[in-house]
Structures are given as C-alpha cells and as structure tokens.
Design a protein around this motif. Structure first.
Motif, PDB file in Angstrom:
ATOM      1  N   PHE A   2       5.939   0.765  -8.777  1.00 45.70           N
ATOM      2  CA  PHE A   2       4.728   0.285  -8.108  1.00 45.70           C
ATOM      3  C   PHE A   2       4.277  -1.073  -8.651  1.00 45.70           C
ATOM      4  O   PHE A   2       3.539  -1.804  -7.981  1.00 45.70           O
ATOM      5  N   LEU A   3       4.725  -1.435  -9.861  1.00 46.18           N
ATOM      6  CA  LEU A   3       4.368  -2.742 -10.419  1.00 46.18           C
ATOM      7  C   LEU A   3       5.001  -3.881  -9.637  1.00 46.18           C
ATOM      8  O   LEU A   3       4.622  -5.040  -9.802  1.00 46.18           O
ATOM      9  N   MET A   4       5.956  -3.561  -8.781  1.00 46.88           N
ATOM     10  CA  MET A   4       6.563  -4.585  -7.934  1.00 46.88           C
ATOM     11  C   MET A   4       5.544  -5.192  -6.977  1.00 46.88           C
ATOM     12  O   MET A   4       5.805  -6.230  -6.378  1.00 46.88           O
ATOM     13  N   LEU A   8      -4.267   0.231  -8.421  1.00 43.92           N
ATOM     14  CA  LEU A   8      -5.080   0.619  -9.578  1.00 43.92           C
ATOM     15  C   LEU A   8      -5.058   2.128  -9.789  1.00 43.92           C
ATOM     16  O   LEU A   8      -4.968   2.614 -10.923  1.00 43.92           O
ATOM     17  N   ILE A   9      -5.129   2.890  -8.687  1.00 42.89           N
ATOM     18  CA  ILE A   9      -5.081   4.351  -8.794  1.00 42.89           C
ATOM     19  C   ILE A   9      -3.721   4.798  -9.326  1.00 42.89           C
ATOM     20  O   ILE A   9      -3.626   5.686 -10.180  1.00 42.89           O
ATOM     21  N   ALA A  10      -2.649   4.172  -8.824  1.00 41.45           N
ATOM     22  CA  ALA A  10      -1.307   4.494  -9.316  1.00 41.45           C
ATOM     23  C   ALA A  10      -1.181   4.182 -10.806  1.00 41.45           C
ATOM     24  O   ALA A  10      -0.565   4.947 -11.561  1.00 41.45           O
ATOM     25  N   ALA A  11      -1.764   3.070 -11.239  1.00 46.96           N
ATOM     26  CA  ALA A  11      -1.733   2.707 -12.664  1.00 46.96           C
ATOM     27  C   ALA A  11      -2.479   3.739 -13.509  1.00 46.96           C
ATOM     28  O   ALA A  11      -2.040   4.087 -14.614  1.00 46.96           O
ATOM     29  N   SER A  20       0.833  -1.214   0.000  1.00 51.79           N
ATOM     30  CA  SER A  20       0.000   0.000   0.000  1.00 51.79           C
ATOM     31  C   SER A  20       0.860   1.252   0.000  1.00 51.79           C
ATOM     32  O   SER A  20       0.572   2.222  -0.717  1.00 51.79           O
ATOM     33  N   TYR A  21       1.915   1.235   0.797  1.00 49.98           N
ATOM     34  CA  TYR A  21       2.778   2.413   0.871  1.00 49.98           C
ATOM     35  C   TYR A  21       3.501   2.648  -0.453  1.00 49.98           C
ATOM     36  O   TYR A  21       3.691   3.799  -0.872  1.00 49.98           O
ATOM     37  N   MET A  22       3.907   1.582  -1.125  1.00 54.57           N
ATOM     38  CA  MET A  22       4.576   1.746  -2.421  1.00 54.57           C
ATOM     39  C   MET A  22       3.646   2.434  -3.419  1.00 54.57           C
ATOM     40  O   MET A  22       4.054   3.356  -4.150  1.00 54.57           O
ATOM     41  N   SER A  23       2.393   2.005  -3.456  1.00 53.37           N
ATOM     42  CA  SER A  23       1.427   2.623  -4.371  1.00 53.37           C
ATOM     43  C   SER A  23       1.085   4.043  -3.940  1.00 53.37           C
ATOM     44  O   SER A  23       0.915   4.929  -4.783  1.00 53.37           O
ATOM     45  N   LEU A  24       0.967   4.268  -2.626  1.00 55.61           N
ATOM     46  CA  LEU A  24       0.677   5.624  -2.143  1.00 55.61           C
ATOM     47  C   LEU A  24       1.790   6.587  -2.533  1.00 55.61           C
ATOM     48  O   LEU A  24       1.528   7.693  -3.023  1.00 55.61           O
ATOM     49  N   PHE A  25       3.036   6.188  -2.320  1.00 51.96           N
ATOM     50  CA  PHE A  25       4.157   7.055  -2.682  1.00 51.96           C
ATOM     51  C   PHE A  25       4.187   7.296  -4.190  1.00 51.96           C
ATOM     52  O   PHE A  25       4.554   8.394  -4.639  1.00 51.96           O
ATOM     53  N   ILE A  54       9.232   7.668 -20.049  1.00 49.68           N
ATOM     54  CA  ILE A  54       8.962   6.947 -18.800  1.00 49.68           C
ATOM     55  C   ILE A  54      10.216   6.914 -17.938  1.00 49.68           C
ATOM     56  O   ILE A  54      11.297   6.537 -18.403  1.00 49.68           O
ATOM     57  N   TYR A  55      10.064   7.337 -16.700  1.00 51.02           N
ATOM     58  CA  TYR A  55      11.143   7.300 -15.717  1.00 51.02           C
ATOM     59  C   TYR A  55      11.017   5.986 -14.955  1.00 51.02           C
ATOM     60  O   TYR A  55       9.919   5.595 -14.558  1.00 51.02           O
ATOM     61  N   LEU A  56      12.139   5.292 -14.760  1.00 52.81           N
ATOM     62  CA  LEU A  56      12.108   3.974 -14.123  1.00 52.81           C
ATOM     63  C   LEU A  56      11.380   4.010 -12.780  1.00 52.81           C
ATOM     64  O   LEU A  56      10.684   3.052 -12.418  1.00 52.81           O
TER      65      LEU A  56
END
Length: 427
Positions: free
Chosen positions: A334-336, A309-312, A234-239, A327-329
C-alpha cells in the motif's frame, strides 16, 4: 443420531472405553447437530416458499391488473403488506424462538413492501425513478432486520443498496452522483456486529462477510468523479485494509471460506500489482492530470489519502505485536500509493519485482509448511507474471517457451517432492 452411531456407542460403553456421562454428552451433541440441520433446511425451504408465494401473488395481480377498478387495485396493493405484517406480528408474539418463522415472515414482508410501493405509485401515477424507489424500499425494510433479527432481509438489503449505488453512479453517470450508499451501509453495521459476536460460525455470518466485502469493493468506485484514474490508489489501500482485517484474531481462526476479507484483500492487491507491472497502465498516471492542485483537492485523492492512513494504522497495529519481525512483503504494497509521485512510469519495474518476490516467498513458505495450496499459489502467481510479460516484451518465442517449460517442471517437481516427503513421514 443414526443407528450405526448408537450401536457403536453402546459397544464402547460395554467395553468401558467411555463413561456413561461421556456417552450422554455424545448423544446430546449429535441430537443438537441434527436439530441444527433440520432448522437450517426448514429455514431455507421456508424462505424460498415465502419468495415464491410473494412473486406468485405479484404475477397474478399483474395479469388481471388492467381489468380491476381503482378501489380493488388499492385493496390488492395493501393486501400483501397487511398479510406480511400479520405474519411478522405472529412471529414476534408467538414464535419468537423460531428462526424459521421470523426469517420466512420477514422475507415475505420485505417483498410485500416493494410490491405495495410500486403498485400504489402505478395506481395514482406518482412520478419517480428507480433510485428513489429502492431507497424507500430499503429504508422501510431495514427495521425488519432488527425487529425480527432477520439475516436474510439483511442480505437482501445489502444487495438492494449495492444496486442503488451502481445505478445512481455507474449506470447514470454523469447525470447523477450520490454518496448515499455509504450512509445506507451503516444501517446494517449493528446487525453485522451482533452476528460476529453471537454467531461467528453460522452461515448467515459467512454470507454477510462476503456480501459486505463485495458490496464495498463494487461501490468504492462510485466515489470517482473527475479524477477516476486515481481510484486505483484507493483500491490498493482498501484491499490492504481487508487483508489486515482478515489477519485479525477473529477471522484468522476461522476457515478460509469464511474469511472473505483475507481472500479479497490478497487477491485484490495482487491484481493491482499485476496491472501496475504494465507500462500502459501508467498512461493515465498522476502526471497526466491538468492541475496538480485540483487533483490534490479532489474527492478521489482525499479518499485514497484517508484509506492509506487507515491501512498504515492496521499495519502498525498488526506488526507492533511482533516488533516488526514478521512483516510480509504484501503488507507493504500500500506504500506504493506515494511512489508514483517519485517513480512515474518506471514503477512498473518495481511492481514486477514485488510480484516475483511474493511468488517466491509463497513457494518457500509452502515448502517449509509442507502445504501444497500455498506452494501452488506461489507457482501460479509466478506463472501469471511470466504470462503478462509474454504479451508486452520482445523476448523470442524460444526464450518464452523455455520459461514456461521451467515453470511447468517447477510445478511438477515441487508437488512431487512434497508428496514424497508426506509419504515418508506417514511411514
């Protein structure tokens, strides 16, 4: 406007360097700037005064409280509240254009509300806990944000609900667990939106950017219940969401200090990547759960799924404009969230590679843009990665020493050549 600027402006007029109309605009600009600085200082001192007066009244009451009758106690309990309401009413009716009056009176009433609630509860021995007290205080104070357009009360409200979120989940877990913080946070959303639209560059907006971002980061962990080890997804996607918000046109055009979402988002992603690079981090990975079906239905997994999903969506919206050519790496990290289902413990190797590539990319970008900040950030990131591997690898001290010497020389040489290039261009 200072005498020095006035004299120079007169000199420019006499030399016909500027027209009379331009000179008037310059005078008006510096006059408005002086008024803004004066109002800013007045607001700061007025707010500090209101806070000190409110705290002073509470201390005076507390010192003599036991010697007073119940009637006097009730009167004194409501007296700050009455004074605060009268000041706010005066600000609305007579000083509606004065930010100083509105902010000062609303801050005084904010603390008066909290004091009155606690004093009345003490007089009548009304049972309750700190959580119910904070909720009551914040909800009663929230209208002040909109009635007086008080940004200081808004910031105090954010701080209050953040403390509530921590106390109701972190400090008393597992006896209590509440999601009310997220509803309380929505209460401030209209005011924050109005600030962004009307006062994008003000200090109030700057502080709101930071307060809201930090508050969400602190309280996201309150969602954790039985599967807390999944919260890093969750934190990875939030960031990542924060990072994309920081890259929107509105925030990207502002100074970096105003862009809390970009700073917190990028640093948060890199921090998690560095954690991922340690094998011990995966000791409590997805594979360590007792029941896969229970994990998939847990609030932690659902939250991570929704945020991903929101991050995507943000990723698609940002890169679709450039046909996915820029695209920046960091934007793909977040796909991790789905990779650990496949890679397990060995994903730490992938995390190391990602951090290294991001560091090298920032170094190259810093050299290309002739930007020392970006260059040194990339070098610092590589240094931190090597330092992390210093503690969990079996490399000899000689090899470790050579690595640190190499990075140190890289810092020196990269900065030297960029500074030399700048001096050459200036000549």
């Amino acid at each position: 406007m200072s005498d020095k600027i006035t004299n120079e402006l007169e000199e420019l007029l006499q030399a016909n360097v500027v027209t009379t109309e331009t000179a008037e605009k310059i005078r008006e600009y510096f006059h408005q700037k002086k008024e803004e600085n004066h109002n800013r200082l007045s607001s700061i001192f007025g707010i500090l005064g209101a806070i000190l007066v409110g705290l002073g009244i509470i201390l005076v009451f507390a010192h003599n409280w036991d010697n007073l009758s119940r009637l006097i106690k009730i009167i004194l309990s409501f007296l700050p509240l009455l004074i605060g309401q009268l000041l706010c009413g005066y600000s609305i009716l007579k000083k509606s254009e004065s930010t100083v009056w509105k902010e000062t009176s609303s801050v005084f009433l904010f603390f008066a509300i909290g004091a009155s609630i606690s004093l009345v509860a003490q007089v009548y021995n009304i049972p309750g806990d700190i959580n119910s007290f904070i909720i009551s205080w914040m909800l009663l104070s929230l209208p002040l944000v909109y009635l007086l357009q008080s940004s200081i009360v808004s910031l105090l409200y954010i701080a209050g609900i953040t403390y509530y979120g921590c106390n109701a989940n972190y400090f008393t877990y597992p006896s209590t667990h509440s999601f009310l913080y997220w509803l309380l946070l929505l209460g401030i959303a209209p005011h924050y939106y109005q600030l962004i639209k009307t006062k994008a560059l003000s200090n109030f907006t700057l502080f709101h950017n930071w307060f809201i971002a930090v508050s969400i980061v602190i309280c996201l962990g309150t969602i954790a219940h039985k599967n807390g080890h999944l919260m890093h997804f969750s934190y990875m996607s939030l960031f990542t969401i924060f990072y994309f918000i920081g890259k929107t046109q509105f925030f990207d055009q502002q100074k970096l200090k105003n862009n809390s979402f970009l700073i917190i988002g990028k640093l948060g992603i890199l921090y998690l990547l560095l954690l991922y690079s340690f094998k011990w981090f995966w000791d409590k990975s997805f594979y360590k759960t007792d029941s896969i079906s229970e994990t998939l239905l847990s609030i932690e997994f659902i939250t991570a799924f929704v945020l991903t999903l929101i991050a995507a969506f943000f990723f698609y919206k940002k890169n679709n404009q450039t046909n996915f050519k820029e695209i920046y790496l960091l934007e793909l990290v977040f796909l991790m969230n789905i990779f650990p289902l496949i890679s397990g413990y060995e994903f730490s190797i992938v995390a190391n590679a990602i951090v290294l590539f991001i560091g090298i990319f920032d170094v190259k970008r810093g050299i290309k843009l002739n930007h020392l900040g970006i260059l040194n950030f990339g070098l610092l990131l590589i240094t931190i990665l090597i330092t992390c591997r210093f503690f969990d690898t079996d490399l000899s001290f000689v090899i470790r020493g050579i690595l640190f010497i190499t990075i140190g020389l890289g810092f020196f040489l990269a900065n030297y050549f960029i500074l030399k290039k700048r001096n050459r261009n200036e000549k």
